[in-house]
Scaffold this motif. Sequence first.
Motif, PDB file in Angstrom:
ATOM      1  N   ALA A   1       0.484  -1.709  -0.037  1.00 16.17           N
ATOM      2  CA  ALA A   1      -0.145  -0.400  -0.159  1.00 16.17           C
ATOM      3  C   ALA A   1       1.065   1.222   0.036  1.00 16.17           C
ATOM      4  O   ALA A   1       0.176   2.258  -0.969  1.00 16.17           O
ATOM      5  CB  ALA A   1      -1.423  -0.011   1.574  1.00 16.17           C
ATOM      6  N   LYS A  27      -0.355   4.924  -1.354  1.00 17.23           N
ATOM      7  CA  LYS A  27      -1.611   4.807  -0.979  1.00 17.23           C
ATOM      8  C   LYS A  27      -1.353   4.626   1.245  1.00 17.23           C
ATOM      9  O   LYS A  27      -1.415   3.815   1.731  1.00 17.23           O
ATOM     10  CB  LYS A  27      -2.184   3.515  -0.990  1.00 17.23           C
ATOM     11  N   GLY A  84      -5.619  -1.301  -0.468  1.00 19.08           N
ATOM     12  CA  GLY A  84      -4.211  -0.665  -0.230  1.00 19.08           C
ATOM     13  C   GLY A  84      -3.807  -0.850  -1.673  1.00 19.08           C
ATOM     14  O   GLY A  84      -3.154  -0.650  -2.590  1.00 19.08           O
ATOM     15  N   ARG A 141      -0.636   4.928  -7.718  1.00 18.38           N
ATOM     16  CA  ARG A 141      -0.546   6.463  -7.953  1.00 18.38           C
ATOM     17  C   ARG A 141       0.355   6.339  -8.748  1.00 18.38           C
ATOM     18  O   ARG A 141       1.533   5.432  -9.051  1.00 18.38           O
ATOM     19  CB  ARG A 141      -1.174   7.517  -6.689  1.00 18.38           C
TER      20      ARG A 141
END
Length: 244
Positions: free
Chosen positions: A169, A174, A191, A197
């Motif tokens: 994660a 995250k 996550g 991302r």
Amino acid sequence: MGHWWYRNIVEPGKLPLLLCLLAFVLTFLATRTVTRLIRAGRGPFRNVSSGGVHIHHVVPGILLAVTGGFAAVAAPGQGAGKAAAGVVFGVGAGLVMDEFALVLHLQDVYWTEEGRRSVEMVVLTAAAVGVVLLGAVPLGVDEVGQAERADRASLVSTVAVNFLFVVAALAKGKYRLGVIGVLVPVVALVGAVRLARVDSPWAHRLYRSERKRERAAARQARHDARWGGVRRRLEDWLGGTPRG
């Protein structure tokens, strides 16, 4: 209510931690109120300087946190001494975390966009400690039964798997889910399985195809559009609006 309080706070010796958390939150709120008044030029408060050097409140915060930490370790049992040490530590931690962004960037970014990190870290810290107060144990150990606790292999495997969820994660960017996931493993699992991302270490190393990066960017844009405004309004309400 009284029975719950005794069973979950007093009996297991969590009162010092509760007082520490309250001191932490109240110190942060009081500090932000004072700094916002100073920024607006209202009230009797002014910045503190010595010899032309601005003394940031992270300095007394470090001193109080160190004092409270050592006192808590030295205090016997769960008596008044440990509770008082918890309050001192909470006050110090509140002052330090309020300027977390300054420590991170090694420059005064208090009222900039980078300064929002301080508010984020305070909220995450308070949430994590609150979950501990409610009885959660890090990395899912509280989900292991008494028989499984006796089996070291089962206990170690549970902790290791949940630790991998947390690491995944965090690697995916995250950070909030990763931090809370230390105490609530299912949060870290969420996550870990979601797309990273696009600016995260995971995406940089593993998302080599243009299609995967585009999917991640689209998911991130949708998430930020949905929750970014809410998060910013909450941070502005708690910590003040950044300049410019």
